[in-house]
Design a protein around this motif. Sequence first.
Motif, PDB file in Angstrom:
ATOM      1  N   LEU A   1       0.822  -1.213   0.000  1.00  0.00           N
ATOM      2  CA  LEU A   1       0.000   0.000   0.000  1.00  0.00           C
ATOM      3  C   LEU A   1       0.853   1.258   0.000  1.00  0.00           C
TER       4      LEU A   1
ATOM      5  N   VAL B   1      -8.156   0.085  -3.556  1.00  0.00           N
ATOM      6  CA  VAL B   1      -7.312  -1.101  -3.560  1.00  0.00           C
ATOM      7  C   VAL B   1      -8.174  -2.321  -3.263  1.00  0.00           C
TER       8      VAL B   1
ATOM      9  N   LEU C   1      -2.866  -7.717  -4.245  1.00  0.00           N
ATOM     10  CA  LEU C   1      -3.487  -6.401  -4.282  1.00  0.00           C
ATOM     11  C   LEU C   1      -3.658  -5.905  -5.712  1.00  0.00           C
TER      12      LEU C   1
ATOM     13  N   VAL D   1      -4.785  -2.134  -7.625  1.00  0.00           N
ATOM     14  CA  VAL D   1      -5.082  -0.729  -7.391  1.00  0.00           C
ATOM     15  C   VAL D   1      -5.846  -0.163  -8.587  1.00  0.00           C
TER      16      VAL D   1
ATOM     17  N   HIS E   1       1.728   1.878 -10.184  1.00  0.00           N
ATOM     18  CA  HIS E   1       1.293   2.306  -8.862  1.00  0.00           C
ATOM     19  C   HIS E   1       1.722   3.721  -8.501  1.00  0.00           C
TER      20      HIS E   1
END
Length: 496
Positions: free
Chosen positions: A145, A232, A240, A242, A266
Amino acid sequence: MKRFLFTVLMLSLSVCALFAGPKKDGANNGKPDVVAANFPAYDFARQIAGDKVNAHMLLPPGAESHSYEPTPRDIIRIQNSSMFIYTGGESDAWVDRILESMDTSKMKVVRMMDAVDLVEEEIVEGMEDDEHEHDHGHGHEEFTLSDVKDRALSDWAGDWQSVYPHVLDGTLNPVMEHKAESGEKTAKEYFEQYKTSYATDVERIVIENDSMTFYTKGKPAKARYAYRGTGVITEDDGGLWVRYKFEAVGAANGAPKYVLFSDHLHAPQKAEHFHIYSGNESFDVFMADKNPVNYPTYYPSALSKNELVAEMLGHGHEEETAYDEHVWTSPKNAIRIVRSITGALCEIDSANAALFRQNAESYITGLGALDKEFQAVVDGAKRKTIVFGDRFPFRYFADAYGLTYFAAFPGCSTETEPSAATIAFLINKIKAEKIPVVFHIELSNEKMADTIAAETGAKKLLLHACHNITKRDFDRGLTFLEIQKANVPRLREALR
């Protein structure tokens, strides 16, 4: 780290540009500057243009081509050139970033890989695969994250085409056939999958500043969009995903109210393609679907059908493809590259176009004669197998003449120390087939070939791939044709 170094390099370039002064043609001699990234491109250009251009080679003589990094001076030289020639593979990834930062409207750019039919870099029996040492595309890399950064709509700026029509008309069949080689699904099953997942009525999207224009059957629907942050998605296995949210500001005018991008990146950077989720319901609807069936996909509209296929084969997010960069090693390919360079030279200097074409045809005659020499060697040979105690940059050459090969590493490998198993395999292969020669390439430390030669009694020989030449050879004007002609008797000895 590479991206950091590139940023520092571009800052250095900006400083240097302040002192670079106005653009000049060479040493004020009025001739166009032609800059080549490596030796084959440099030599082809000078054989065609002679003294009518200022030809420069960026790669220092004697340097390793795959680890070359440009200096600020190199970048300024490219920026001030009339024509720039480079290979176009992963070793030249720095080129694309630099060209994106420049105004290339007055520069001819020639990518040698565009002139030929590409083949994938392959791993043959006994060869070590250091594939993970290379960054062959963006793919689904792992991230946390903390890696996710806000992004602006300008990251997706451009004119984009939907790939869906190309699924329906068969253009993308090679992509599906390539994926089917993995054995997970058949090409027909992939076709059915993409017929659903890429389905959309929006055949084109144009993104500029804070607006998006959606074209459906040629009719535009345009709206302004504001960034609404990221979403997310956590999959069951902990992976994950996004997505970047944008919402129409004011009246949507027929455009979707909610748009989410998913392009595998990202942090702020220019997208090469993207998947999009759009509609008028809510962000929550899209975020609730962990594994959406429909994800319309867009690539630059400027790509032709063939270029789109190549892009999807080379940079697809589901399977990575690394194309062999050493396109010049086959004389047949060299002829095609020479024709491409000739066409570009004629455009930047039309006054000398007739001379360029005449020189090119003479040079092509020499390449054709070289091709016949190699073919005659192979046709009259006892065997069709060659062994390299080194990297193997001769894939196009081997394919052209129907040769089988064994080597320690693929052509673009950065490895130099093979495992004991690899050396043992090559030693056993030479002994079993009584192969008389073990090859090495130019500017190699030759240690592996020395070991194999000592263990087998095979003769160690150079087969020069023309990546680069020594400073001494460069200063004395050694040419691509001279190098390749010297390879002929060496190949003959290896195949006897």
